[in-house]
Design a protein around this motif. Structure first.
Motif, PDB file in Angstrom:
ATOM      1  N   UNK A  20     -12.385   3.929   1.761  1.00 42.49           N
ATOM      2  CA  UNK A  20     -12.216   3.301   0.452  1.00 42.49           C
ATOM      3  C   UNK A  20     -10.755   2.905   0.215  1.00 42.49           C
ATOM      4  N   UNK A  21      -9.832   3.779   0.584  1.00 40.06           N
ATOM      5  CA  UNK A  21      -8.419   3.476   0.377  1.00 40.06           C
ATOM      6  C   UNK A  21      -7.952   2.335   1.274  1.00 40.06           C
ATOM      7  N   UNK A  22      -8.440   2.309   2.506  1.00 38.15           N
ATOM      8  CA  UNK A  22      -8.068   1.208   3.405  1.00 38.15           C
ATOM      9  C   UNK A  22      -8.616  -0.118   2.891  1.00 38.15           C
ATOM     10  N   UNK A  23      -9.849  -0.110   2.394  1.00 42.16           N
ATOM     11  CA  UNK A  23     -10.423  -1.320   1.788  1.00 42.16           C
ATOM     12  C   UNK A  23      -9.589  -1.722   0.570  1.00 42.16           C
ATOM     13  N   UNK A  24      -9.071  -0.723  -0.152  1.00 38.74           N
ATOM     14  CA  UNK A  24      -8.246  -0.970  -1.330  1.00 38.74           C
ATOM     15  C   UNK A  24      -6.837  -1.443  -1.007  1.00 38.74           C
ATOM     16  N   UNK A  25      -6.509  -1.565   0.274  1.00 41.76           N
ATOM     17  CA  UNK A  25      -5.218  -2.106   0.668  1.00 41.76           C
ATOM     18  C   UNK A  25      -4.129  -1.084   0.940  1.00 41.76           C
ATOM     19  N   UNK A  26      -4.500   0.170   1.118  1.00 41.51           N
ATOM     20  CA  UNK A  26      -3.525   1.212   1.412  1.00 41.51           C
ATOM     21  C   UNK A  26      -3.509   1.533   2.900  1.00 41.51           C
ATOM     22  N   UNK A  27      -2.365   1.962   3.387  1.00 42.59           N
ATOM     23  CA  UNK A  27      -2.270   2.499   4.743  1.00 42.59           C
ATOM     24  C   UNK A  27      -2.527   3.993   4.605  1.00 42.59           C
ATOM     25  N   UNK A  28      -3.486   4.512   5.373  1.00 38.86           N
ATOM     26  CA  UNK A  28      -3.944   5.883   5.178  1.00 38.86           C
ATOM     27  C   UNK A  28      -3.776   6.709   6.451  1.00 38.86           C
ATOM     28  N   UNK A  44       4.700  10.149   8.947  1.00 40.97           N
ATOM     29  CA  UNK A  44       3.992   9.099   8.219  1.00 40.97           C
ATOM     30  C   UNK A  44       4.752   8.597   6.985  1.00 40.97           C
ATOM     31  N   UNK A  45       5.564   9.463   6.388  1.00 44.37           N
ATOM     32  CA  UNK A  45       6.365   9.123   5.205  1.00 44.37           C
ATOM     33  C   UNK A  45       5.497   8.560   4.070  1.00 44.37           C
ATOM     34  N   UNK A  46       4.578   9.379   3.533  1.00 45.02           N
ATOM     35  CA  UNK A  46       3.650   8.876   2.509  1.00 45.02           C
ATOM     36  C   UNK A  46       4.302   8.603   1.161  1.00 45.02           C
ATOM     37  N   UNK A  47       3.704   7.649   0.436  1.00 45.49           N
ATOM     38  CA  UNK A  47       4.106   7.368  -0.946  1.00 45.49           C
ATOM     39  C   UNK A  47       3.341   8.264  -1.911  1.00 45.49           C
ATOM     40  N   UNK A  48       2.234   8.858  -1.438  1.00 41.71           N
ATOM     41  CA  UNK A  48       1.372   9.707  -2.255  1.00 41.71           C
ATOM     42  C   UNK A  48       0.596  10.634  -1.327  1.00 41.71           C
ATOM     43  N   UNK A  49       0.349  11.858  -1.801  1.00 39.34           N
ATOM     44  CA  UNK A  49      -0.486  12.802  -1.055  1.00 39.34           C
ATOM     45  C   UNK A  49      -1.703  13.127  -1.908  1.00 39.34           C
ATOM     46  N   UNK A  50      -2.877  12.929  -1.330  1.00 44.83           N
ATOM     47  CA  UNK A  50      -4.145  13.305  -1.944  1.00 44.83           C
ATOM     48  C   UNK A  50      -4.543  14.612  -1.272  1.00 44.83           C
ATOM     49  N   UNK A  51      -4.508  15.722  -2.013  1.00 41.44           N
ATOM     50  CA  UNK A  51      -4.600  17.057  -1.433  1.00 41.44           C
ATOM     51  C   UNK A  51      -5.745  17.864  -2.032  1.00 41.44           C
ATOM     52  N   UNK A 110     -10.841   7.353  -8.695  1.00 44.21           N
ATOM     53  CA  UNK A 110      -9.802   7.743  -7.746  1.00 44.21           C
ATOM     54  C   UNK A 110      -8.763   6.629  -7.606  1.00 44.21           C
ATOM     55  N   UNK A 111      -9.230   5.402  -7.413  1.00 43.84           N
ATOM     56  CA  UNK A 111      -8.314   4.276  -7.246  1.00 43.84           C
ATOM     57  C   UNK A 111      -7.460   4.046  -8.494  1.00 43.84           C
ATOM     58  N   UNK A 112      -8.046   4.232  -9.676  1.00 38.66           N
ATOM     59  CA  UNK A 112      -7.279   4.081 -10.918  1.00 38.66           C
ATOM     60  C   UNK A 112      -6.190   5.148 -11.027  1.00 38.66           C
ATOM     61  N   UNK A 113      -6.532   6.394 -10.689  1.00 40.06           N
ATOM     62  CA  UNK A 113      -5.541   7.470 -10.745  1.00 40.06           C
ATOM     63  C   UNK A 113      -4.406   7.204  -9.754  1.00 40.06           C
TER      64      UNK A 113
END
Length: 130
Positions: A20-28, A44-51, A110-113
């Motif tokens: 879903x995140x990759x479809x949404x345009x994020x590198x995961x 990886x140097x993430x901009x956000x962590x989903x934990x 999830x995408x909105x958050x």
């Protein structure tokens, strides 16, 4: 392209979120074990962590607190997720997370958050000294 590190020990949930995140345009980057989180953050140097909170023998809340207490990782936003807790539990419990989402969740929520957290990071004023 914003980079999101997803950490969840449920492989089906992990793969679904990643897709879903990759479809949404994020590198995961996906991790099924919290033990490798520090190495993955470094590479990886993430901009956000989903934990996820429940990672088998590792508590995601403890990882969150550790990440927020280390200078090199303290500014990375963390979205905690869990099927064991209700969002109202996190109005009083703070482990340093930037937000919380209870499972099961709708992908659009999830995408909105994620968008809200990342846009908050971008909206911070910057000051330049000449």
């Amino acid at each position: 392209m914003k980079r999101i590190l997803v950490v969840d020990d449920d492989i089906e949930v992990l793969e679904t979120i990643q897709l879903i995140l990759e479809i949404g345009g994020f590198k995961v980057s996906a991790l099924s074990d919290g033990e490798e989180i520090f190495n993955r953050i470094e590479s990886f140097n993430p901009d956000l962590i989903l934990l996820d909170i429940s990672l088998g023998h590792i508590d995601g809340r403890v990882l969150c607190e550790q990440l927020k207490s280390i200078e090199s990782t303290s500014k990375i936003p963390i979205l905690l997720i869990s099927g064991l807790y209700d969002p109202k539990d996190f109005t009083t419990l703070n482990y340093g997370q930037d937000d919380f989402l209870s499972k099961p969740f709708q992908m659009d929520v999830l995408l909105k958050k994620i968008s809200k957290i990342l846009s908050l990071e971008e909206d911070k004023p910057s000051f330049h000294l000449n």
